[in-house]
Design a protein around this motif. Structure first.
Motif, PDB file in Angstrom:
ATOM      1  N   LEU B 211      74.160  21.068  30.975  1.00 23.08           N
ATOM      2  CA  LEU B 211      74.157  21.867  29.757  1.00 23.08           C
ATOM      3  C   LEU B 211      74.743  21.167  28.528  1.00 23.08           C
ATOM      4  CD1 LEU B 211      75.283  25.298  31.269  1.00 23.08           C
ATOM      5  CD2 LEU B 211      72.996  24.696  30.488  1.00 23.08           C
ATOM      6  N   ALA B 212      75.727  20.312  28.745  1.00 24.14           N
ATOM      7  CA  ALA B 212      76.562  19.928  27.605  1.00 24.14           C
ATOM      8  C   ALA B 212      76.089  18.681  26.882  1.00 24.14           C
ATOM      9  CB  ALA B 212      78.000  19.729  28.076  1.00 24.14           C
ATOM     10  N   ASP B 213      76.455  18.587  25.587  1.00 24.42           N
ATOM     11  CA  ASP B 213      76.298  17.350  24.824  1.00 24.42           C
ATOM     12  C   ASP B 213      77.395  16.368  25.219  1.00 24.42           C
ATOM     13  OD1 ASP B 213      74.191  18.305  23.251  1.00 24.42           O
ATOM     14  OD2 ASP B 213      75.591  19.295  21.884  1.00 24.42           O
ATOM     15  N   ARG B 214      78.538  16.956  25.563  1.00 21.06           N
ATOM     16  CA  ARG B 214      79.711  16.135  25.816  1.00 21.06           C
ATOM     17  C   ARG B 214      80.523  16.840  26.889  1.00 21.06           C
ATOM     18  NH1 ARG B 214      84.387  15.256  22.315  1.00 21.06           N
ATOM     19  NH2 ARG B 214      83.599  16.956  21.060  1.00 21.06           N
ATOM     20  N   VAL B 215      81.029  16.067  27.842  1.00 19.56           N
ATOM     21  CA  VAL B 215      81.849  16.648  28.898  1.00 19.56           C
ATOM     22  C   VAL B 215      83.255  16.082  28.771  1.00 19.56           C
ATOM     23  CG1 VAL B 215      82.150  16.958  31.376  1.00 19.56           C
ATOM     24  CG2 VAL B 215      79.853  16.826  30.418  1.00 19.56           C
ATOM     25  N   LEU B 216      84.234  16.976  28.749  1.00 16.99           N
ATOM     26  CA  LEU B 216      85.630  16.552  28.685  1.00 16.99           C
ATOM     27  C   LEU B 216      86.279  16.796  30.039  1.00 16.99           C
ATOM     28  CD1 LEU B 216      86.591  18.359  25.355  1.00 16.99           C
ATOM     29  CD2 LEU B 216      85.690  16.039  25.635  1.00 16.99           C
TER      30      LEU B 216
END
Ligand SMILES: Nc1ncnc2c1ncn2[C@@H]1O[C@H](COP(=O)(O)OP(=O)(O)OP(=O)(O)O)[C@@H](O)[C@H]1O
Ligand SMILES: [Mg+2]
Lengths: 295, 263
Positions: B211-216
């Motif tokens: 789903l994400a643009d960026r994973v933290l």
């Protein structure tokens, strides 16, 4: 930071191997058959089933009176009671008495209830209110209202006022306690959800806190009504000149057990009516609740 | 899309912004957190944490249980102000929690528009419910909803506010696998339509990468690892690049990915 646990195996545990369980013969397996809820069970309507107990009791009473097991000086039989009730209704005495008693109860409840609910809302919603009100109420509630009758008579005389005051006192506390607890026990996760929805303080109270406290408030109302009745019976012993209590006192002096029973039945019927009202309120206002209805 | 910013709190010394902007074209981040510290008693759960979220960006937040993900999300939702540091978030925020947290005494549609200014707008509620596919459940009590339906109601309630920032705290954790896949697709679709920034807290590495643009990845109270995901959408779990990213995230979470299947 890990610790090492020593595992001790109980002697019996070693022998319980899966193999033993699978080897269990079929006829040793405890089984339960899940019966579907059959329509046949509900062919007798609920109200009829509920009625059967009381009807049986009256029947027993009737038989006991007819056979002389229960003499009429001790307790008049149901037929005599019905006859006296008809007479009292005919000359209007019973209706008048009922109306007076009922209005006493309602007046007391209205006064006591408003006080109880108002104090509970103040204590429930405001820290200052809590500090000032709650400790006082918790202390006062330990005094049984009935024990205050002598004081009430001194303060209010022997007219209507002490009777209504007694009922008001009796009903204020259960409502206070339950409404207050209801407000304080509103699900905090819902309060948080309300905050994320940007509810104002008044909207939070209206849409979250008060509806959340309602189930508890209705429990309080039920208790209050029970106590209102008790207080009414006690209050009407204070030199009543009208009402069911007065009717009863007169009957006592003339050893009319039939009239006494009529009065008892009236008290019971009024109580039932009130209970019915609360049930209806609960059905209307708590329709959202996953209630347990039993089988 | 310019997010209106709210200065929430500004405590302690001015912290020099050390981070270089990730996207040079984004003028102002939707979320800006600098030196955020949160203590519970002696324990520091967040330790001078920095994070930015660009407007419209979809960020997933991973981390071991108890590492402080929900704590961060609650701070961003303005549910917790016992903090030190600098936090800026959009004024228009919405939250969906792990439990749907619907008011049981309000019909589903009234739950959706609760808190919106003016009279409860049924048409608006129905539109939002239709968007998440449960318009036909508008008139029931929340107690009769299934878990998935309740979660979607909670999502509709969040989206009807047209937030600039949507905070999701493990919203799919309690759903069965099949319903979860549907809910993930729904969120992806809603995100593309609404264009709000999303912070999704999750335990599911695959979900994050999908789903994400960026994973933290959060660890010891800070963002310990960060992975930008430039894969085309919709994404394919079988894609080798997908698998590589998932592997690297599992590594940073301290899970060796040889032992971890497609859970
Ligand atoms: N109100 C509180 N009082 C004391 N400690 C708290 C409080 N809220 C959270 N904590 C502690 O802070 C730590 C982080 O909690 P948090 O809920 O943020 O974890 P999490 O990363 O969301 O975990 P999970 O993935 O299991 O939901 C936990 O150890 C928790 O015990
Ligand atoms: Mg959490």
């Amino acid at each position: 930071m890990s610790s090492i646990a020593t595992i001790t195996i109980a002697p019996g545990a070693v022998e319980r191997r899966p193999a033993d369980q699978t080897a269990k013969p079929d006829d040793l397996l405890a089984r339960q058959r899940i019966e579907p809820v059959s329509t046949a069970r509900h062919r007798v309507p609920r109200w009829l089933r509920r009625l059967s107990g009381p009807v049986l009791l009256v029947l027993l009473w009737h038989v006991a009176s007819q056979t002389g097991v229960l003499p009429s000086e001790v307790l008049a039989g149901p037929t005599t009671v019905i006859g006296s009730a008809a007479k009292l209704v005919d000359n209007g005495e019973l209706q008048d008495a009922m109306l007076i008693s009922l209005s006493r109860a309602l007046a007391g409840l209205a006064i006591g209830g408003s006080i109880g609910v108002t104090l509970a809302v103040v204590a429930g919603l405001f820290r200052l209110g809590e500090d000032m009100v709650d400790a006082t109420m918790q202390m006062l509630r330990t005094v049984p209202a009935v024990a205050l009758i002598p004081l009430l008579i001194i303060w209010f005389g022997i007219g209507e006022a002490p009777k209504i005051a007694l009922i008001a006192l009796g009903t204020a506390f259960p409502l206070y306690l339950n409404v207050y607890a209801g407000i304080r026990n509103v699900d905090s996760t819902l309060i948080e959800a309300g905050r994320t929805l940007d509810l104002s303080r008044s909207a939070m109270i209206r849409h979250v806190v008060l509806p959340g406290a309602l189930p508890s408030a209705l429990v309080g109302l039920r208790y209050s009504l029970g106590i209102a009745w008790l207080a009414l019976v006690f209050g009407e012993q204070i030199n009543a000149t009208a009402g069911i209590g007065y009717l009863m006192a007169t009957a006592r002096e003339m050893f009319q057990t039939d009239v006494i029973v009529v009065c008892l039945v009236v008290y019971a019927l009024l109580g039932l009516g009130v209970d019915f009202t609360v049930r209806t309120l609960e059905r209307v206002f708590l329709a959202w609740r996953p209630a347990f209805s039993g089988t | 899309m310019a997010a209106s910013l709210q200065r929430n709190l500004n405590v302690g010394e001015a912290v020099a912004p050390p981070l270089t902007p990730k996207r040079s074209k984004a003028p102002l981040p939707a979320v800006r957190v600098r030196g955020l510290t949160r203590r519970f008693g002696e324990r520091e759960v967040l330790k001078s944490l920095d994070v930015d979220i660009a407007p419209g960006e979809f960020v997933a937040l991973l981390g071991a249980s108890g590492c402080g993900k929900s704590t961060l999300l609650r701070i961003l939702a303005d549910l917790d102000r016992e903090i030190v540091g600098e936090v800026e978030v959009p004024v228009r925020r919405a939250v969906a929690f792990q439990a749907p947290r619907l008011m049981p005494w309000k019909k589903v549609w009234r739950n959706v528009v609760l808190g919106l200014p003016g009279r409860p707008d049924r048409a608006r509620a129905l539109a939002a419910l239709d968007e998440v596919g449960i318009g036909h459940r508008a008139d029931v009590w929340p107690k009769v909803l299934s878990g998935g339906e309740a979660q979607r109601t909670s999502l509709a309630r969040a989206l009807v506010r047209e937030p600039d920032l949507l905070l999701l705290d493990e919203p799919f954790a309690a759903l069965d696998a099949l319903t979860r896949i549907k809910a993930q697709d729904l969120v992806a679709e809603l995100w593309q339509r609404h264009g709000c920034a999303i912070l999704l807290v999750t335990h599911d590495v695959e979900e994050a990468v999908l789903l994400a643009d960026r994973v933290l990845v959060m660890k010891d109270g800070v963002i310990a690892h960060e992975e930008r995901i430039d894969l085309e959408r919709p994404r394919d779990v079988a894609d080798p690049v997908f698998a590589r990213i998932r592997g690297s995230l599992l590594d940073s979470l301290g899970v060796r990915h040889g032992t971890h299947g497609n859970a």
